[in-house]
Design a protein around this motif. Structure first.
Motif, PDB file in Angstrom:
ATOM      1  N   PHE A  64       0.837  -1.200   0.000  1.00  0.00           N
ATOM      2  CA  PHE A  64       0.000   0.000   0.000  1.00  0.00           C
ATOM      3  C   PHE A  64       0.873   1.250   0.000  1.00  0.00           C
ATOM      4  CE2 PHE A  64      -1.966   3.438   2.446  1.00  0.00           C
ATOM      5  CZ  PHE A  64      -3.155   3.625   1.767  1.00  0.00           C
ATOM      6  N   TRP A  65       1.875   1.295   0.886  1.00  0.00           N
ATOM      7  CA  TRP A  65       2.730   2.482   0.978  1.00  0.00           C
ATOM      8  C   TRP A  65       3.623   2.633  -0.244  1.00  0.00           C
ATOM      9  CZ3 TRP A  65       1.187   6.238   3.756  1.00  0.00           C
ATOM     10  CH2 TRP A  65       0.424   5.985   4.900  1.00  0.00           C
ATOM     11  N   ARG A  68       1.378   4.191  -2.605  1.00  0.00           N
ATOM     12  CA  ARG A  68       1.087   5.567  -2.179  1.00  0.00           C
ATOM     13  C   ARG A  68       2.178   6.529  -2.651  1.00  0.00           C
ATOM     14  NH1 ARG A  68      -3.602   7.312   0.338  1.00  0.00           N
ATOM     15  NH2 ARG A  68      -3.190   9.026   1.714  1.00  0.00           N
ATOM     16  N   TYR A  69       3.436   6.112  -2.493  1.00  0.00           N
ATOM     17  CA  TYR A  69       4.552   7.008  -2.808  1.00  0.00           C
ATOM     18  C   TYR A  69       5.123   6.832  -4.216  1.00  0.00           C
ATOM     19  CZ  TYR A  69       4.467   8.422   2.031  1.00  0.00           C
ATOM     20  OH  TYR A  69       4.067   8.932   3.241  1.00  0.00           O
ATOM     21  N   GLY A 118      -3.167   1.945  -2.765  1.00  0.00           N
ATOM     22  CA  GLY A 118      -2.330   3.022  -2.232  1.00  0.00           C
ATOM     23  C   GLY A 118      -2.239   4.194  -3.180  1.00  0.00           C
ATOM     24  N   ALA A 119      -2.107   3.898  -4.467  1.00  0.00           N
ATOM     25  CA  ALA A 119      -2.012   4.968  -5.459  1.00  0.00           C
ATOM     26  C   ALA A 119      -3.330   5.710  -5.630  1.00  0.00           C
ATOM     27  CB  ALA A 119      -1.560   4.391  -6.803  1.00  0.00           C
ATOM     28  N   ARG A 121      -5.199   6.871  -3.386  1.00  0.00           N
ATOM     29  CA  ARG A 121      -5.337   7.876  -2.322  1.00  0.00           C
ATOM     30  C   ARG A 121      -6.479   7.589  -1.349  1.00  0.00           C
ATOM     31  NH1 ARG A 121      -0.542   9.634  -1.894  1.00  0.00           N
ATOM     32  NH2 ARG A 121       0.266  10.689  -3.704  1.00  0.00           N
ATOM     33  N   PRO A 124      -5.320   5.910   4.563  1.00  0.00           N
ATOM     34  CA  PRO A 124      -4.476   4.862   5.154  1.00  0.00           C
ATOM     35  C   PRO A 124      -5.136   4.174   6.352  1.00  0.00           C
ATOM     36  CG  PRO A 124      -3.153   6.804   4.703  1.00  0.00           C
ATOM     37  CD  PRO A 124      -4.591   7.186   4.464  1.00  0.00           C
TER      38      PRO A 124
END
Length: 194
Positions: A64-65, A68-69, A118-119, A121, A124
């Motif tokens: 997920f992270w 996200r990043y 994650g991407a 948005r 979390p």
């Protein structure tokens, strides 16, 4: 060669670690084997479920992270996974919480699914809570399936201790065969669409 290996000792010493690492990376095969080992009382079923849930949850949290990043740069490069990415993206837009819970149960989505989520948005906190619930249900289902498979095999073969290695190899072959068949079917569908 293998008759001198003490599988009971190996299971007792490394069984939970193997379940944790296996579920951190992928999961189903090692989880089924953990359930069989629990039936044979080499491991305890609640601890198999705990370590599998923890490994599965942490693995998906990490993905997920990453999504996200790095998702905006990483996901377009995963050409072979585009069908899965589009499927998860559609599921997220229609049913965001259900997508978090169910992505680990959908073939071919286990690795790419949490990255796509994650991407996207999504929150979390929402992801973490639904991921934990999904990991617990997933671990309980697959470990219980292994436990009941152990009971079924014991009714057929009697004491399973002499058969532990062939059972482990058999589970790996069956799960691998199912995964290969699904992969080939998905690939054939992709080629048919093109």
């Amino acid at each position: 060669m293998f008759e001198h290996i003490d599988f009971n000792n190996l299971l007792a010493t490394y069984g939970y670690l193997a379940v944790f690492i296996g579920c951190l990376l992928e999961g189903e095969t090692i989880l089924i084997l953990g359930g069989v080992a629990a039936h044979q009382q080499a491991l305890h079923l609640p601890l198999v479920i705990f370590w599998a849930s923890l490994g599965g949850m942490l693995g998906d949290q990490a993905l997920f992270w990453i999504g996200r990043y790095f998702g905006a740069r990483l996901l377009p490069r995963l050409h072979r996974q585009q069908a899965a990415i589009e499927r998860v993206t559609g599921l997220i837009h229609r049913h965001p919480l259900t997508s978090i819970f169910s992505v680990r149960f959908l073939y071919g989505m286990r690795l790419v699914g949490p990255m796509v989520i994650g991407a996207s948005r999504l929150s979390p906190l929402r992801f973490s809570l639904m991921n934990l619930l999904g990991a617990l249900v997933w671990a309980a289902l697959f470990a219980s399936a292994g436990y009941w498979a152990g009971q079924f095999l014991e009714s057929l073969l009697g004491d399973l201790k002499p058969y532990r290695l062939p059972i482990a190899v058999g589970v790996v072959i069956v799960v691998g065969g199912i995964a290969l068949a699904r992969h080939l079917r998905a690939k054939a569908k992709e080629q048919h669409k093109a």
